[in-house]
Scaffold this active site. Sequence first.
Site, PDB file in Angstrom:
ATOM      1  N   ASP A  92       0.920  -1.163  -0.110  1.00 61.44           N
ATOM      2  CA  ASP A  92      -0.015  -0.030   0.045  1.00 61.44           C
ATOM      3  C   ASP A  92       1.038   1.282   0.163  1.00 61.44           C
ATOM      4  O   ASP A  92       1.513   1.494   1.085  1.00 61.44           O
ATOM      5  CB  ASP A  92      -0.866  -0.036   1.275  1.00 61.44           C
ATOM      6  CG  ASP A  92      -1.690   1.212   1.247  1.00 61.44           C
ATOM      7  OD1 ASP A  92      -1.780   1.979   0.530  1.00 61.44           O
ATOM      8  OD2 ASP A  92      -2.608   1.136   2.265  1.00 61.44           O
ATOM      9  N   ILE A  93       1.042   1.994  -1.165  1.00 59.22           N
ATOM     10  CA  ILE A  93       1.968   3.003  -1.116  1.00 59.22           C
ATOM     11  C   ILE A  93       1.754   4.274  -0.443  1.00 59.22           C
ATOM     12  O   ILE A  93       2.299   5.287  -0.180  1.00 59.22           O
ATOM     13  CB  ILE A  93       2.281   3.447  -2.713  1.00 59.22           C
ATOM     14  CG1 ILE A  93       0.923   3.953  -3.306  1.00 59.22           C
ATOM     15  CG2 ILE A  93       2.727   2.322  -3.491  1.00 59.22           C
ATOM     16  CD1 ILE A  93       1.383   4.558  -4.681  1.00 59.22           C
ATOM     17  N   LYS A 126     -14.681   9.827  -9.075  1.00 57.44           N
ATOM     18  CA  LYS A 126     -15.907   9.974 -10.282  1.00 57.44           C
ATOM     19  C   LYS A 126     -16.664  11.148 -10.167  1.00 57.44           C
ATOM     20  O   LYS A 126     -16.573  11.814  -9.389  1.00 57.44           O
ATOM     21  CB  LYS A 126     -16.766   8.699 -10.159  1.00 57.44           C
ATOM     22  CG  LYS A 126     -16.436   7.304 -10.132  1.00 57.44           C
ATOM     23  CD  LYS A 126     -15.905   6.770 -11.332  1.00 57.44           C
ATOM     24  CE  LYS A 126     -15.761   5.308 -11.370  1.00 57.44           C
ATOM     25  NZ  LYS A 126     -15.253   4.768 -12.638  1.00 57.44           N
ATOM     26  N   ALA A 220      -8.027  17.481  -8.794  1.00 51.39           N
ATOM     27  CA  ALA A 220      -6.804  17.050  -7.770  1.00 51.39           C
ATOM     28  C   ALA A 220      -6.179  15.728  -8.704  1.00 51.39           C
ATOM     29  O   ALA A 220      -4.925  15.824  -8.627  1.00 51.39           O
ATOM     30  CB  ALA A 220      -7.727  16.225  -6.685  1.00 51.39           C
ATOM     31  N   TYR A 221      -6.839  15.012  -9.557  1.00 51.53           N
ATOM     32  CA  TYR A 221      -6.038  14.211 -10.522  1.00 51.53           C
ATOM     33  C   TYR A 221      -5.270  14.733 -11.206  1.00 51.53           C
ATOM     34  O   TYR A 221      -3.890  14.378 -11.596  1.00 51.53           O
ATOM     35  CB  TYR A 221      -7.088  13.410 -11.374  1.00 51.53           C
ATOM     36  CG  TYR A 221      -6.669  12.318 -11.992  1.00 51.53           C
ATOM     37  CD1 TYR A 221      -6.122  11.043 -11.270  1.00 51.53           C
ATOM     38  CD2 TYR A 221      -6.298  12.335 -13.112  1.00 51.53           C
ATOM     39  CE1 TYR A 221      -5.433   9.889 -12.149  1.00 51.53           C
ATOM     40  CE2 TYR A 221      -5.589  11.254 -13.983  1.00 51.53           C
ATOM     41  CZ  TYR A 221      -5.362  10.208 -13.569  1.00 51.53           C
ATOM     42  OH  TYR A 221      -4.686   9.058 -14.249  1.00 51.53           O
TER      43      TYR A 221
END
Length: 296
Positions: A92-93, A126, A220-221
């Site tokens: 889990d990074i 989404k 944000a992405y």
Amino acid sequence: MASKVAVVTGANKGIGLAIVRHLLLSSSSSSSSSSSPSSSSSGALHVYLTSRDASLGKKAVEQLSNEDDEVKRVLAHGDDDTKATLSYHQLDITDEGSIISMRDYLKEKHSHGIDILINNAGVATKGSNFDADVVKFTLPCNYWGTLKACEHFMPLIKRGGRIVNISSRAGAISKIVKPDLREKFQSKSLTLEQLNDLMRKFENDVASGSYQEEGWPSSAYGVSKIGVTALTRVLAKDNKDILINACCPGWVRTDMAGPKALLSTDQGAETPVHLALADIGGTTGELWAEKHVISW
């Protein structure tokens, strides 16, 4: 033992799973009729499929090993010194302890180092909602997690090894509208400390409601991938013994992009696998798509 070791993050499904599959098919033990997108023989590979959820990751390994006929042939061909190998490890990074645990495992298991790190793990929300909560969900994985993975795994990577960071055209630098802010990201003298300060500034500006007047986009992405591309450039500048590149895999049919996307996951794996295995002429610190360097 396989001659090269590769680690793929976020690989229990989607592009990450396709990358693992094609790394295995690119092994020298694969047949000439293999459908791998890489035209280069890699030698026998030991590929680590990693995921945040251990049950989903182990299930993906079982499916590849037992249900994919091409992968089954590769894994069965050759002796212990020449055949490809597929292993699972939880990663889990967003959890530095998880990264350190895998780093320590790799140091013990592969004392001579590893060859390839593909940072595929990422998240996106989404819809078009954008606020501080979306930023808090997105950046810890896409930027800060990728950074921590690089920092902890990079000392294990052999001279001449590769790091491939999955970025996106959604992180085009033109999305930042203020020239002075844009120029900070593009500066050839940008340091890691300065980049981290810029990413924290984005988080703080969104939290305070001042992000638009400061020149940030409402994504944000997008900003997380601006950060990944900038991170790639900074790390490549500071680590000359490793080829470090970023790439946009394209608009791929995944849970993140949805069913209307144009490309299959196999097509999305093409450029990451190319950057991991092919002769790219020593190119480092660039953003790629369709197996070519593109402008940021």
